[in-house]
Design an enzyme around this catalytic site. Structure first.
Site, mmCIF file in Angstrom:
data_model
loop_
_atom_site.group_PDB
_atom_site.id
_atom_site.type_symbol
_atom_site.label_atom_id
_atom_site.label_comp_id
_atom_site.label_asym_id
_atom_site.label_seq_id
_atom_site.Cartn_x
_atom_site.Cartn_y
_atom_site.Cartn_z
ATOM 1 N N ASN A 1 0.871 -1.185 0.000
ATOM 2 C CA ASN A 1 0.000 0.000 0.000
ATOM 3 C C ASN A 1 0.904 1.231 0.000
ATOM 4 O O ASN A 1 1.443 1.613 1.034
ATOM 5 C CB ASN A 1 -0.885 -0.025 1.255
ATOM 6 C CG ASN A 1 -1.710 1.250 1.411
ATOM 7 O OD1 ASN A 1 -1.854 2.031 0.464
ATOM 8 N ND2 ASN A 1 -2.255 1.466 2.602
ATOM 9 N N TRP A 2 1.042 1.823 -1.163
ATOM 10 C CA TRP A 2 1.952 2.960 -1.301
ATOM 11 C C TRP A 2 1.420 4.261 -0.723
ATOM 12 O O TRP A 2 2.147 5.248 -0.660
ATOM 13 C CB TRP A 2 2.299 3.151 -2.782
ATOM 14 C CG TRP A 2 3.525 2.398 -3.193
ATOM 15 C CD1 TRP A 2 4.014 1.256 -2.619
ATOM 16 C CD2 TRP A 2 4.418 2.745 -4.249
ATOM 17 N NE1 TRP A 2 5.164 0.875 -3.262
ATOM 18 C CE2 TRP A 2 5.432 1.774 -4.274
ATOM 19 C CE3 TRP A 2 4.458 3.772 -5.192
ATOM 20 C CZ2 TRP A 2 6.475 1.803 -5.195
ATOM 21 C CZ3 TRP A 2 5.487 3.799 -6.109
ATOM 22 C CH2 TRP A 2 6.494 2.822 -6.104
ATOM 23 N N LYS A 3 0.139 4.288 -0.386
ATOM 24 C CA LYS A 3 -0.477 5.535 0.096
ATOM 25 C C LYS A 3 -0.164 6.666 -0.894
ATOM 26 O O LYS A 3 -0.121 6.415 -2.103
ATOM 27 C CB LYS A 3 -0.001 5.860 1.518
ATOM 28 C CG LYS A 3 -0.156 4.656 2.449
ATOM 29 C CD LYS A 3 -0.048 5.009 3.900
ATOM 30 C CE LYS A 3 -0.186 3.746 4.723
ATOM 31 N NZ LYS A 3 -0.322 3.986 6.140
ATOM 32 N N HIS B 1 -9.878 1.806 4.884
ATOM 33 C CA HIS B 1 -8.597 2.080 5.544
ATOM 34 C C HIS B 1 -8.799 3.204 6.566
ATOM 35 O O HIS B 1 -9.536 4.169 6.317
ATOM 36 C CB HIS B 1 -7.528 2.473 4.516
ATOM 37 C CG HIS B 1 -6.158 2.509 5.109
ATOM 38 N ND1 HIS B 1 -5.739 3.550 5.910
ATOM 39 C CD2 HIS B 1 -5.125 1.628 5.060
ATOM 40 C CE1 HIS B 1 -4.502 3.295 6.325
ATOM 41 N NE2 HIS B 1 -4.109 2.147 5.820
ATOM 42 N N GLU C 1 -5.798 -3.787 10.957
ATOM 43 C CA GLU C 1 -4.719 -2.810 11.135
ATOM 44 C C GLU C 1 -5.009 -1.953 12.362
ATOM 45 O O GLU C 1 -5.783 -0.978 12.285
ATOM 46 C CB GLU C 1 -4.642 -1.891 9.911
ATOM 47 C CG GLU C 1 -4.288 -2.594 8.626
ATOM 48 C CD GLU C 1 -3.719 -1.606 7.606
ATOM 49 O OE1 GLU C 1 -2.583 -1.800 7.190
ATOM 50 O OE2 GLU C 1 -4.411 -0.645 7.262
ATOM 51 N N GLY D 1 2.194 3.071 10.793
ATOM 52 C CA GLY D 1 3.225 4.091 10.620
ATOM 53 C C GLY D 1 3.944 4.476 11.903
ATOM 54 O O GLY D 1 4.724 5.435 11.905
ATOM 55 N N SER E 1 3.034 -1.282 10.710
ATOM 56 C CA SER E 1 4.470 -1.341 10.989
ATOM 57 C C SER E 1 5.092 -2.711 10.704
ATOM 58 O O SER E 1 5.966 -3.161 11.448
ATOM 59 C CB SER E 1 4.763 -0.901 12.430
ATOM 60 O OG SER E 1 4.441 0.472 12.571
ATOM 61 N N GLY F 1 2.609 -0.792 4.411
ATOM 62 C CA GLY F 1 2.702 0.590 3.943
ATOM 63 C C GLY F 1 4.158 0.964 3.707
ATOM 64 O O GLY F 1 4.757 0.634 2.686
ATOM 65 N N GLY F 2 4.753 1.654 4.684
ATOM 66 C CA GLY F 2 6.111 2.190 4.557
ATOM 67 C C GLY F 2 7.138 1.209 4.004
ATOM 68 O O GLY F 2 7.916 1.544 3.102
HETATM 69 P P1 PGA Z 1 2.582 0.922 7.697
HETATM 70 O O1 PGA Z 1 1.128 1.163 7.042
HETATM 71 O O2 PGA Z 1 3.072 -0.426 7.223
HETATM 72 O O3 PGA Z 1 3.413 2.045 7.202
HETATM 73 O O4 PGA Z 1 2.386 0.940 9.184
HETATM 74 C C1 PGA Z 1 0.217 0.111 6.880
HETATM 75 C C2 PGA Z 1 -1.074 0.605 6.279
HETATM 76 O O5 PGA Z 1 -1.564 1.677 6.672
HETATM 77 O O6 PGA Z 1 -1.643 -0.043 5.390
#
Ligand code: PGA
Length: 242
Positions: free
Chosen positions: A5-7, A93, A161, A167, A205, A226-227
């Protein structure tokens, strides 16, 4: 299922090099989907590139808008996602719930819309810190899950999540993830009459350093990242370890 998930990150150039790198470094397993969710403006480019290089990566959208009203400036319909060969869509989300005031009714419409075009929803749920502190996580998640009643369980994946883990660098610990995932699966069977055991992936995370431990639980059916998904080498390694 391992989902990137690149956001709101990346550029066209980065999408290009990420997809090329991941596609040639992945050890694909048909039982373990690899899904790329770029920002909407790169869906078209990603879709063409995936076809051009015969990538094993499947395309997912970070968003969908229900098309009850076609005069929706900035909206993306299920038909548009279908046109771009997107096979998955993130719905609910926590960032969308928070910043776009998504409520259960609009989330239900989005799921309905996605399913009419055979796009598989990845339905995200999770509790904020204060709910966890008050020991009310399970009830809170049940209220989020209730909207899934009457949908075809085979097509829906749930992403758990915890908001406090997104994050933050602090993933939930394994016993907590295991307890919550098993609660979600049980609730879906018992209260929502899902015929099959629903798949539940974890997000919040996830990193190269913790992915194996999180995936070691039989209650965890994949990861939403995400990250750590932005770097193609890290993401490919996580996929290959899963
Ligand atoms: P993160 O984000 O891995 O950066 O914590 C996950 C997400 O929001 O899908």
């Amino acid at each position: 299922m391992i989902v990137a998930n690149w956001k709101m990150n990346g550029s066209k150039e980065e999408v290009d090099s990420w997809l090329r790198f991941v596609s040639s470094n992945l050890s694909p397993n048909i039982d373990n989907l690899c899904i790329f969710c770029p920002p909407s403006c790169y869906l078209d480019y990603s879709s063409s590139l995936i076809k051009e290089i015969s990538s094993p990566v499947q395309l997912g959208s970070q968003n969908i808008n229900f098309s009850g009203n076609s005069a929706l400036t900035g909206g993306i319909s299920s038909q548009m996602l279908k046109d771009l060969s997107a096979e998955h869509v993130l719905i609910g989300h926590s960032e969308q719930r928070q910043y776009f005031n998504e409520d259960n009714d609009s989330l239900k419409s989005k799921i309905t819309d996605a399913l009419t075009k055979d796009i598989s929803p990845i339905f995200c749920i999770g509790e904020p810190q204060e709910i966890k502190t008050d020991n009310r996580t399970k009830d809170y998640l049940c209220r989020q899950l209730e909207i899934l009643e009457s949908f075809d369980s085979n097509l829906i994946t749930i992403a758990y999540e915890p908001i406090w883990a997104i994050g933050s660098g602090e993933n939930a610990d394994n016993s907590y993830i295991e307890e919550v995932h098993s609660h979600i699966k049980e609730f879906c069977c018992r209260e929502l009459n899902f015929k099959e055991k629903v798949s539940v992936v974890y997000g919040g995370s996830v990193k190269l350093e913790n992915c194996e431990e999180i995936l070691s639980s039989s209650e965890v059916d994949g990861l939403l990242i995400g990250g750590a998904s932005l770097d193609p080498d890290t993401f490919s390694k996580i996929y290959n370890l899963s």
